[in-house]
Write an enzyme that holds these catalytic residues in place. Structure first.
Site, short mmCIF file in Angstrom:
data_model
loop_
_atom_site.label_atom_id
_atom_site.label_comp_id
_atom_site.label_asym_id
_atom_site.label_seq_id
_atom_site.Cartn_x
_atom_site.Cartn_y
_atom_site.Cartn_z
N LYS A 14 0.82 -1.22 0.00
CA LYS A 14 0.00 0.00 0.00
C LYS A 14 0.86 1.27 0.00
O LYS A 14 0.59 2.19 -0.75
CB LYS A 14 -0.90 0.05 1.25
CG LYS A 14 -1.90 -1.07 1.38
CD LYS A 14 -2.86 -0.80 2.54
CE LYS A 14 -2.18 -0.76 3.89
NZ LYS A 14 -1.78 -2.07 4.43
N ARG A 89 -9.75 0.88 8.28
CA ARG A 89 -9.32 -0.47 8.63
C ARG A 89 -10.39 -1.20 9.44
O ARG A 89 -10.18 -2.35 9.82
CB ARG A 89 -8.08 -0.37 9.50
CG ARG A 89 -6.80 -0.86 8.84
CD ARG A 89 -5.69 -0.60 9.85
NE ARG A 89 -4.50 -1.34 9.59
CZ ARG A 89 -3.44 -0.86 8.96
NH1 ARG A 89 -3.44 0.34 8.47
NH2 ARG A 89 -2.36 -1.62 8.83
N ARG A 128 11.16 -6.93 5.35
CA ARG A 128 11.12 -5.52 5.76
C ARG A 128 11.66 -5.36 7.17
O ARG A 128 12.31 -4.37 7.49
CB ARG A 128 9.66 -5.02 5.68
CG ARG A 128 9.54 -3.53 5.91
CD ARG A 128 8.18 -3.00 5.52
NE ARG A 128 7.20 -3.19 6.56
CZ ARG A 128 5.91 -2.92 6.43
NH1 ARG A 128 5.44 -2.49 5.27
NH2 ARG A 128 5.07 -3.11 7.41
N ARG A 134 11.19 -0.86 12.33
CA ARG A 134 9.82 -0.69 12.81
C ARG A 134 9.56 -1.66 13.94
O ARG A 134 9.70 -2.87 13.77
CB ARG A 134 8.82 -0.91 11.66
CG ARG A 134 8.50 0.38 10.94
CD ARG A 134 7.51 0.18 9.83
NE ARG A 134 6.28 -0.51 10.23
CZ ARG A 134 5.19 -0.51 9.50
NH1 ARG A 134 5.15 0.15 8.37
NH2 ARG A 134 4.13 -1.18 9.89
N ARG A 145 -0.88 -9.11 13.37
CA ARG A 145 -1.42 -8.10 12.44
C ARG A 145 -2.21 -8.77 11.31
O ARG A 145 -3.23 -8.24 10.87
CB ARG A 145 -0.30 -7.23 11.87
CG ARG A 145 0.01 -6.06 12.80
CD ARG A 145 1.44 -5.60 12.68
NE ARG A 145 1.77 -5.08 11.37
CZ ARG A 145 3.01 -5.12 10.85
NH1 ARG A 145 3.99 -5.68 11.52
NH2 ARG A 145 3.23 -4.62 9.67
#
Ligand code: ADP
Length: 190
Positions: A14, A89, A128, A134, A145
């Site tokens: 996204k 969301r 990632r 993060r 998630r």
């Protein structure tokens, strides 16, 4: 005015596609994940709330997200089209977005759903985690998630499908090819 919702599971791309869309179609890019990370960095009241959820891989409460979004949108020129990245969301957020857009005298033009299979999502998110700092990119949080996505976020698709604003996009392959598929849909709306 073009107002786009880009939708998809964590790791679906996204953020990457939003930046390309914002540039080509001259839209303001708003990522609620980025708004949260900025609030956390600035140690604001909302940031403290957001951090406690993000670190567990859970969704930040609707009210907190909507307040941050409202504050961001207030600063935009009234005639500026927007790309929403990571929002809505939940179905409650989708309902709130209708009202928010009404207040700005406009509405959502389309929801683009980046379709990527679960195995590929896991691979991308773990990769990632190695390159980005993060706090929510670790195995345990990633699993959570994806679970939260299936339970709380997937129903948003049906909400837009009923309004005939739903467009699935094949989210695997070359970044430019995916962007090409998105551009085709957005050009057809102009
Ligand atoms: P990703 O989609 O890759 O997980 P984001 O930056 O969009 O990355 O979101 C990171 C985290 O921020 C989410 O897991 C969630 O905790 C929080 N968040 C972002 N947007 C929302 C939202 N619209 N509603 C609730 N929580 C959100």
């Amino acid at each position: 005015m073009l107002n786009v919702v880009i939708f998809g599971a964590p790791g679906s791309g996204k953020g990457t596609q939003s930046k390309l869309i914002a540039e080509k179609f001259n839209l303001a890019h708003v990522s609620t994940g980025e708004l949260c990370r900025r609030a956390i960095h600035n140690n604001t009241h909302e940031g403290v709330i957001a951090k406690s959820y993000i670190d567990k891989g859970e969704l930040v409460p609707d009210e907190t997200i909507i307040d941050m979004l409202d504050a961001f949108l207030e600063k935009l020129p009234i005639d500026q089209g927007i790309i929403f990245d990571g929002f809505p969301r939940t179905v409650a957020q989708a309902e709130a977005l209708i009202e928010i857009m009404k207040e700005h005298g406009t509405k959502v033009s389309v929801l683009l759903n980046l379709e990527v299979e679960k195995d590929e999502l896991m691979t991308r998110l773990l990769k990632r985690a190695e390159t980005e700092d993060r706090s929510d990119d670790n195995m345990e949080t990633i699993k959570k998630r994806l679970e939260v996505y299936e339970e709380q976020t997937l129903p948003v698709i049906e909400f837009y499908r009923k309004k005939r604003l739903y467009k699935p996009i094949k989210g695997v392959g070359d970044i430019d090819d995916i962007f090409g598929r998105i551009s085709e849909v957005l050009n057809s709306l102009k």
